[in-house]
Design a protein around this motif. Structure first.
Motif, PDB file in Angstrom:
ATOM      1  N   ASP A 137       0.840  -1.191   0.000  1.00  0.00           N
ATOM      2  CA  ASP A 137       0.000   0.000   0.000  1.00  0.00           C
ATOM      3  C   ASP A 137       0.881   1.250   0.000  1.00  0.00           C
ATOM      4  O   ASP A 137       2.088   1.180  -0.239  1.00  0.00           O
ATOM      5  CB  ASP A 137      -0.952  -0.020   1.204  1.00  0.00           C
ATOM      6  N   ASN A 138       0.248   2.400   0.268  1.00  0.00           N
ATOM      7  CA  ASN A 138       0.992   3.655   0.214  1.00  0.00           C
ATOM      8  C   ASN A 138       1.991   3.813   1.360  1.00  0.00           C
ATOM      9  O   ASN A 138       2.756   4.770   1.379  1.00  0.00           O
ATOM     10  CB  ASN A 138       0.029   4.846   0.179  1.00  0.00           C
ATOM     11  N   PHE A 167       5.150   1.089  -0.467  1.00  0.00           N
ATOM     12  CA  PHE A 167       5.857   1.503  -1.683  1.00  0.00           C
ATOM     13  C   PHE A 167       6.977   2.525  -1.436  1.00  0.00           C
ATOM     14  O   PHE A 167       8.060   2.396  -2.010  1.00  0.00           O
ATOM     15  CB  PHE A 167       4.856   2.043  -2.711  1.00  0.00           C
ATOM     16  N   HIS A 210       7.114   0.807  -9.842  1.00  0.00           N
ATOM     17  CA  HIS A 210       6.289   1.899 -10.385  1.00  0.00           C
ATOM     18  C   HIS A 210       5.059   1.325 -11.078  1.00  0.00           C
ATOM     19  O   HIS A 210       3.942   1.842 -10.922  1.00  0.00           O
ATOM     20  CB  HIS A 210       7.128   2.733 -11.368  1.00  0.00           C
ATOM     21  N   GLN A 258       3.578  -1.492 -10.382  1.00  0.00           N
ATOM     22  CA  GLN A 258       2.661  -1.944  -9.330  1.00  0.00           C
ATOM     23  C   GLN A 258       1.903  -0.762  -8.727  1.00  0.00           C
ATOM     24  O   GLN A 258       0.703  -0.873  -8.418  1.00  0.00           O
ATOM     25  CB  GLN A 258       3.452  -2.654  -8.230  1.00  0.00           C
ATOM     26  N   CYS A 259       2.595   0.340  -8.537  1.00  0.00           N
ATOM     27  CA  CYS A 259       1.925   1.547  -8.015  1.00  0.00           C
ATOM     28  C   CYS A 259       0.817   1.989  -8.958  1.00  0.00           C
ATOM     29  O   CYS A 259      -0.282   2.377  -8.529  1.00  0.00           O
ATOM     30  CB  CYS A 259       2.931   2.683  -7.854  1.00  0.00           C
ATOM     31  N   SER A 277      -2.118  -0.261  -8.692  1.00  0.00           N
ATOM     32  CA  SER A 277      -2.812  -0.089  -7.414  1.00  0.00           C
ATOM     33  C   SER A 277      -3.503   1.268  -7.312  1.00  0.00           C
ATOM     34  O   SER A 277      -4.151   1.556  -6.294  1.00  0.00           O
ATOM     35  CB  SER A 277      -1.810  -0.233  -6.252  1.00  0.00           C
ATOM     36  N   LEU A 297      -1.952   4.105  -7.042  1.00  0.00           N
ATOM     37  CA  LEU A 297      -1.238   4.909  -6.057  1.00  0.00           C
ATOM     38  C   LEU A 297      -0.103   5.732  -6.665  1.00  0.00           C
ATOM     39  O   LEU A 297       0.687   6.332  -5.931  1.00  0.00           O
ATOM     40  CB  LEU A 297      -0.653   3.997  -4.959  1.00  0.00           C
ATOM     41  N   GLU A 298      -0.017   5.751  -7.988  1.00  0.00           N
ATOM     42  CA  GLU A 298       1.099   6.467  -8.632  1.00  0.00           C
ATOM     43  C   GLU A 298       1.150   7.932  -8.200  1.00  0.00           C
ATOM     44  O   GLU A 298       2.233   8.505  -8.038  1.00  0.00           O
ATOM     45  CB  GLU A 298       0.968   6.371 -10.155  1.00  0.00           C
ATOM     46  N   ASP A 302      -0.322   9.195  -5.420  1.00  0.00           N
ATOM     47  CA  ASP A 302      -0.363   9.438  -3.986  1.00  0.00           C
ATOM     48  C   ASP A 302       0.828  10.315  -3.628  1.00  0.00           C
ATOM     49  O   ASP A 302       1.936  10.157  -4.166  1.00  0.00           O
ATOM     50  CB  ASP A 302      -0.272   8.096  -3.240  1.00  0.00           C
ATOM     51  N   VAL A 319       3.871   8.272  -2.320  1.00  0.00           N
ATOM     52  CA  VAL A 319       4.366   7.357  -3.350  1.00  0.00           C
ATOM     53  C   VAL A 319       4.941   8.144  -4.520  1.00  0.00           C
ATOM     54  O   VAL A 319       6.034   7.841  -5.025  1.00  0.00           O
ATOM     55  CB  VAL A 319       3.244   6.409  -3.818  1.00  0.00           C
ATOM     56  N   LEU A 365       8.745   8.044  -5.962  1.00  0.00           N
ATOM     57  CA  LEU A 365       9.056   7.706  -7.354  1.00  0.00           C
ATOM     58  C   LEU A 365       9.971   8.761  -7.976  1.00  0.00           C
ATOM     59  O   LEU A 365      10.946   8.433  -8.662  1.00  0.00           O
ATOM     60  CB  LEU A 365       7.762   7.579  -8.167  1.00  0.00           C
TER      61      LEU A 365
END
Length: 634
Positions: free
Chosen positions: A125-126, A129, A149, A151-152, A155, A157-158, A160, A163, A167
């Protein structure tokens, strides 16, 4: 259950209450959370023992709190052992262990636990990551970072805040600044951390104007924003901008106060420009806000004072530190300080003190130690420590250590032995090694070996004009003007220009820069009048101009005139004109001080009763009462 104020006394009272009235299992969770992040490992172990004696086995929720407590106190072994006892681990439990390994500087283990979590069908989750991405950044694992990335993205959450910022930081540290900027521009919401990560990235890759534009776009800057700019300017050699930015932050930003990282970022700017007065002001400011007691700041102060020419202040900072605060970096900094000032005996004594303190030396330690022996002519001691490196301390010699040994032998006149060391090396000789040999040949007038070293340098670093100039000077000394002209033609054909001699001096907190023969300074007339009068005074005291340091095939009178306007002499004359009698003059030069300037400065120090400290590209020279700290050995 209401928890008392965090203190060891209150924890003791809490433990006593636990034994009188054993709580329900879930009540232990806030207790472990209470102990997390504080140096209270022993108390945490006592609470854990109390649970065990009652036969209580933690579930995934309580286990996560306990793992976090152990990890926050650096006891990763206990944290992992406890983790392995939980029959059905949850995402929260995995997050505690991932966070623990990451914060303790174990990026490989962080990624292993992250992959294990994924293989058990638990979704990151956030909270997961950011730590996994930080591990990728620390390891420069771009491919794994891109997989995370993805997976984010899956999900959702890119973008967020946490997160997304992680990144950006990962892409920056892995050298993908364009990917970082693309993600930054796509983020619908950003906080100051996102801006800071990108600013640090652009500074890292030398794109100063872009970093400045981003900094200007932040509405609420925090200390990280200011520190990123100050550190970036320093790393890119823009030391005046770094110092100005620090002053601007202090003056204009009432809501932001420097932290120890900020002080550490600005002190190297003082060291780089030999701005001792400004360095002292920053030291006083750090003391006023209680930051000078931080061991990292103290180490940075040692380096700053040493590089600004004040070895006494550097040693005072070193001695003020408690023994348990002195890590390897601190000892290395002090040894290197002694080396740069040519104090070989003190460097050796400091090294032996470090060994008695049971610290294991590294390659930086031996670079400083061998350099100190070289600058002090301590050949036997240098060779002894070179042999001890691998035999006793398991530090394999690197290029920089061989360069020190070649320099050590070469300075002492053992040129054939220095050349033999190079021929027998198991690694390829670098420009620094051949450069040390060429410089030694110049000192001892060995043209035969100098030509061998120079030919290698012309291949290894064809754009370094200093090598051509050194060999050219040697040809000029023996009257081989045809070879001199051939080297000049070679430089011209390759479009290379000789690096001009440049010296600077700080007066009243302001730096003044001089080039050789420079007449652009507002006080040029007074400076040249003083320099014209100097030869009579210092010649009367015994000074004889050494015209061998003038390359051109011209008359002796013209050579003497050329010598009189070297940049370090201009800076010293300016200092004499603009400071009170008895004031120490501190001059920095971008090249090696020439032999004539070295001799002249000794006479100037005696006639004017001044201490003059000259920092050239190799070391410091402390001139006082007609002599130099190097003992004419440099």
């Amino acid at each position: 259950m209401q928890l008392p104020v965090k203190s060891k006394r209150s924890i003791t009272s809490l433990l006593a209450a636990l034994y009188r009235n054993p709580p329900h299992l879930l009540t232990y969770a806030p207790i472990f959370q209470f102990l997390t992040g504080n140096p209270l490992l022993k108390q945490g172990q006592q609470v854990h023992a109390h649970m065990t004696l009652r036969g209580l086995q933690p579930d995934a929720f309580l286990g996560a709190k306990m793992v976090a407590m152990y990890a926050s106190n650096g006891d990763l072994m206990s944290a992992h052992q406890l983790f392995d006892t939980i029959p059905q681990p949850s995402s929260l439990l995995y997050n505690s262990l991932v966070r623990g390994y990451c914060r303790c500087g174990c990026p490989e283990s962080t990624l292993l636990i992250f992959c294990q979590m994924h293989s058990h069908g638990l979704r990151p989750d956030n909270f997961t990551f950011p730590f996994a991405l930080k591990a990728c950044a620390d390891l420069l694992e771009l491919l794994i970072g891109k997989c995370i990335h993805l997976q984010c993205l899956r999900s959702g959450l890119e973008f967020d805040l946490y997160v997304g910022t992680s990144l950006i930081d990962m892409y920056v540290k892995c050298g993908q600044i364009n990917d970082a900027r693309l993600l930054f521009d796509k983020m619908p919401m950003r906080d100051v951390s996102s801006w800071n990560a990108l600013i640090a990235g652009y500074m890292k890759y030398g794109e100063i104007s872009v970093a400045e534009e981003l900094f200007g776009g932040i509405h609420r800057r925090n200390i990280v924003s200011w520190t990123a700019m100050i550190s970036g300017y320093t790393q890119n050699g823009l030391v005046d901008r770094a110092l100005d930015m620090f002053e601007e932050m202090r003056r204009d930003s009432s809501e932001v106060k420097p932290n120890w990282v900020t002080i550490m970022s600005v002190l190297p700017a003082c060291a780089h420009s030999a701005a001792l007065e400004r360095g002292k002001r920053i030291h006083n400011y750090a003391s006023s806000i209680g930051l000078d007691s931080n061991p990292s700041v103290q180490t940075a102060l040692i380096a700053m004072y040493a590089k600004c020419g004040s070895l006494v202040d550097a040693r005072c900072c070193f001695e003020r530190m408690l023994e348990n605060e002195k890590g390897l970096i601190t000892w290395n900094t002090m040894i290197t300080a002694y080396a740069s000032h040519g104090r070989g005996l003190e460097a050796i004594t400091t090294f032996e003190d470090m060994i008695r303190a049971r610290l294991q030396p590294d390659h930086i330690t031996f670079t400083g130690l061998l350099s100190a022996c070289s600058h002090s002519g301590m050949v036997n001691q240098g060779l002894k420590y070179f042999n001890l490196m691998s035999n006793v301390y398991s530090v394999e010699p690197r290029v920089e250590h061989y360069a020190c040994i070649v320099d050590l032998l070469g300075r002492a006149g053992y040129l054939a032995e220095a050349k033999e060391i190079i021929d027998q090396m198991s690694i390829e000789a670098s420009p620094s090694i051949w450069g040390a040999l060429l410089s030694a040949c110049r000192t001892h007038g060995n043209l035969e070996i100098a030509e061998i070293a120079a030919r290698m340098l012309f291949i290894l670093e064809p754009e370094n004009t200093g090598n051509y100039v050194l060999l050219s000077n040697m040809y000029a000394e023996v009257g081989k003007w045809e070879e001199v002209n051939n080297l000049r033609a070679l430089l011209k054909d390759q479009g290379l220009n000789k690096s001009p001699g440049c010296s600077w001096i700080e007066i009243n907190g302001k730096g003044h820069v001089f080039l050789g023969g420079d007449k652009s300074h507002p006080q040029a007339r007074e400076i040249y009048m003083l320099l014209e009068a100097l030869p009579k005074q210092i010649k009367a005291a015994g000074y004889v101009p050494d015209t061998s340091f003038v390359l051109h095939d011209v008359s002796e009178e013209e050579k003497e005139c050329n010598l009189a306007t070297h940049s370090e002499k201009l800076a010293i004359a300016f200092g004499l004109l603009n400071t009170d009698p008895g004031t120490v003059l501190r001059v920095t030069k971008n090249l090696r001080i020439c032999g004539d300037c070295h001799t002249a400065t000794k006479f100037i120090s005696r006639i004017y009763g001044r201490e003059i400290v000259v920092r050239d590209v190799n070391r410091f020279h402390h001139f006082k009462d007609g002599s130099c700290s190097c003992g004419d050995y440099w």
